[in-house]
Design an enzyme around this catalytic site. Structure first.
Site, PDB file in Angstrom:
ATOM      1  N   GLU A   1      -4.084  12.441   5.918  1.00 38.49           N
ATOM      2  CA  GLU A   1      -4.516  13.806   6.232  1.00 38.49           C
ATOM      3  C   GLU A   1      -5.934  13.831   6.793  1.00 38.49           C
ATOM      4  O   GLU A   1      -6.835  13.167   6.278  1.00 38.49           O
ATOM      5  CB  GLU A   1      -4.447  14.685   4.987  1.00 38.49           C
TER       6      GLU A   1
ATOM      7  N   GLU B   1      -2.121  32.341  -3.729  1.00 37.95           N
ATOM      8  CA  GLU B   1      -2.889  33.078  -2.727  1.00 37.95           C
ATOM      9  C   GLU B   1      -2.902  34.582  -2.994  1.00 37.95           C
ATOM     10  O   GLU B   1      -3.758  35.295  -2.477  1.00 37.95           O
ATOM     11  CB  GLU B   1      -2.366  32.789  -1.320  1.00 37.95           C
TER      12      GLU B   1
ATOM     13  N   ARG C   1      -6.405  26.313  -7.811  1.00 40.03           N
ATOM     14  CA  ARG C   1      -5.999  25.047  -7.216  1.00 40.03           C
ATOM     15  C   ARG C   1      -5.365  24.202  -8.309  1.00 40.03           C
ATOM     16  O   ARG C   1      -6.039  23.693  -9.198  1.00 40.03           O
ATOM     17  CB  ARG C   1      -7.195  24.323  -6.589  1.00 40.03           C
TER      18      ARG C   1
ATOM     19  N   ARG D   1       0.856  -1.181   0.000  1.00 37.04           N
ATOM     20  CA  ARG D   1       0.000   0.000   0.000  1.00 37.04           C
ATOM     21  C   ARG D   1       0.890   1.228   0.000  1.00 37.04           C
ATOM     22  O   ARG D   1       1.895   1.290   0.698  1.00 37.04           O
ATOM     23  CB  ARG D   1      -0.918   0.037   1.223  1.00 37.04           C
ATOM     24  N   GLU D   2       0.501   2.216  -0.785  1.00 35.89           N
ATOM     25  CA  GLU D   2       1.218   3.496  -0.830  1.00 35.89           C
ATOM     26  C   GLU D   2       0.352   4.539  -0.137  1.00 35.89           C
ATOM     27  O   GLU D   2      -0.872   4.553  -0.297  1.00 35.89           O
ATOM     28  CB  GLU D   2       1.497   3.888  -2.271  1.00 35.89           C
TER      29      GLU D   2
ATOM     30  N   GLU E   1      -5.239  30.996   9.629  1.00 31.47           N
ATOM     31  CA  GLU E   1      -5.556  30.851   8.200  1.00 31.47           C
ATOM     32  C   GLU E   1      -6.671  31.809   7.777  1.00 31.47           C
ATOM     33  O   GLU E   1      -6.625  32.372   6.686  1.00 31.47           O
ATOM     34  CB  GLU E   1      -5.929  29.401   7.875  1.00 31.47           C
TER      35      GLU E   1
ATOM     36  N   GLY F   1      -8.272   6.013   2.042  1.00 34.78           N
ATOM     37  CA  GLY F   1      -7.663   4.970   1.232  1.00 34.78           C
ATOM     38  C   GLY F   1      -6.261   5.286   0.746  1.00 34.78           C
ATOM     39  O   GLY F   1      -5.534   4.378   0.332  1.00 34.78           O
TER      40      GLY F   1
ATOM     41  N   ALA G   1      -9.049  27.907   4.411  1.00 34.04           N
ATOM     42  CA  ALA G   1      -8.471  26.667   4.935  1.00 34.04           C
ATOM     43  C   ALA G   1      -6.960  26.721   4.828  1.00 34.04           C
ATOM     44  O   ALA G   1      -6.411  27.574   4.134  1.00 34.04           O
ATOM     45  CB  ALA G   1      -9.016  25.479   4.146  1.00 34.04           C
TER      46      ALA G   1
ATOM     47  N   GLU H   1      -5.818  34.461   4.815  1.00 34.30           N
ATOM     48  CA  GLU H   1      -6.502  34.348   3.523  1.00 34.30           C
ATOM     49  C   GLU H   1      -7.580  35.395   3.307  1.00 34.30           C
ATOM     50  O   GLU H   1      -7.932  35.670   2.164  1.00 34.30           O
ATOM     51  CB  GLU H   1      -7.103  32.949   3.370  1.00 34.30           C
TER      52      GLU H   1
END
Length: 178
Positions: free
Chosen positions: A118, A140, A62, A35-36, A91, A114, A74, A95
Site C-alpha cells: 500500500e 464513519e 479505528r 515473505r508474506e 473522500e 516491509g 483519507a 468524510e
C-alpha cells in the site's frame, strides 16, 4: 544489490480490504526464504486548509487501534479508473461534507514497505466550500470534525497527540509549504 526471484506465490487469505500472499523467494544461492505481503489498494489523504490557515481534522473509530483517532480525511482508492486526486476530493466530500477547488500532491509514501504494498498519496486541498451532507455508515457514521490552526496541529504532532502516520506526514509537509 541482488533482487530476489519469486519462485512461488500463494494467496493465503482474501478479504474485503486486503489479500495476504505468501511468496517463496531465492537470491540464486540455492537458499529459499518466505515473505508474506498484505496486498491492498492504495490510499489518499487530504490536508484541507482554509483561508484562515486552519486544517480540518476528523476523529473516527479505528478498529485495529481499538480507539478513536484524530486524523486528516483519507480513504482507499477503490473506484475503478479514478485518479488519486479525484479520490482525494471524493473522500474529502464523503468524510467532511467539504470540497476543494484544487488539490496539490504533497508526497507519495510507502505505508510499511516491509509487509504491505500500500502507498498513500497526500494532498493539500485549497479553495474549500461546503457540500450537501453525505450519508455515512459504520464507524464513519460517528465522524467528528474540527478545525485546528496549522500551528496547533503541528504542536499536536510534536507532543504525540496526533499519532496517525498520514496525518503526521501531511501536517509536517503542509507546514513546510506555508
Amino acid at each position: 544489490m541482488i533482487i530476489p526471484e519469486v519462485l512461488e506465490s500463494e494467496e493465503v487469505y482474501k478479504g474485503k480490504i486486503i489479500t495476504i500472499k505468501r511468496d517463496t523467494l531465492t537470491r540464486g544461492d540455492g537458499k529459499n526464504f518466505v515473505r508474506e505481503t498484505a496486498v491492498s489498494s492504495d490510499a489518499v489523504a487530504v490536508v484541507a486548509i482554509d483561508e484562515q490557515g486552519r486544517i480540518l481534522l476528523i476523529r473516527q473509530y479505528r478498529h485495529p487501534m481499538g480507539r478513536p483517532v484524530w486524523e486528516i480525511p483519507a480513504g482507499k482508492m477503490d473506484v475503478d479508473g479514478e485518479q488519486p486526486e479525484e479520490t482525494a476530493i471524493r473522500e474529502l466530500q464523503e468524510e467532511t461534507d467539504t470540497t476543494a477547488e484544487s488539490v496539490e500532491l504533497l508526497t507519495l509514501f510507502l505505508n510499511s514497505a516491509g509487509w504491505t504494498n500500500e502507498k498513500t498519496y497526500v494532498y493539500l486541498a485549497k479553495g474549500l466550500r461546503d457540500v450537501p451532507e453525505f450519508q455515512r455508515e459504520n464507524e464513519e457514521a460517528d465522524i467528528e470534525k474540527k478545525w485546528v490552526s496549522l500551528e496547533d496541529a503541528y504542536e499536536m504532532v510534536i507532543t504525540g497527540e496526533l499519532d496517525d502516520a498520514k496525518t503526521v506526514i501531511g501536517i509536517l509537509l503542509a507546514k513546510d509549504r506555508k
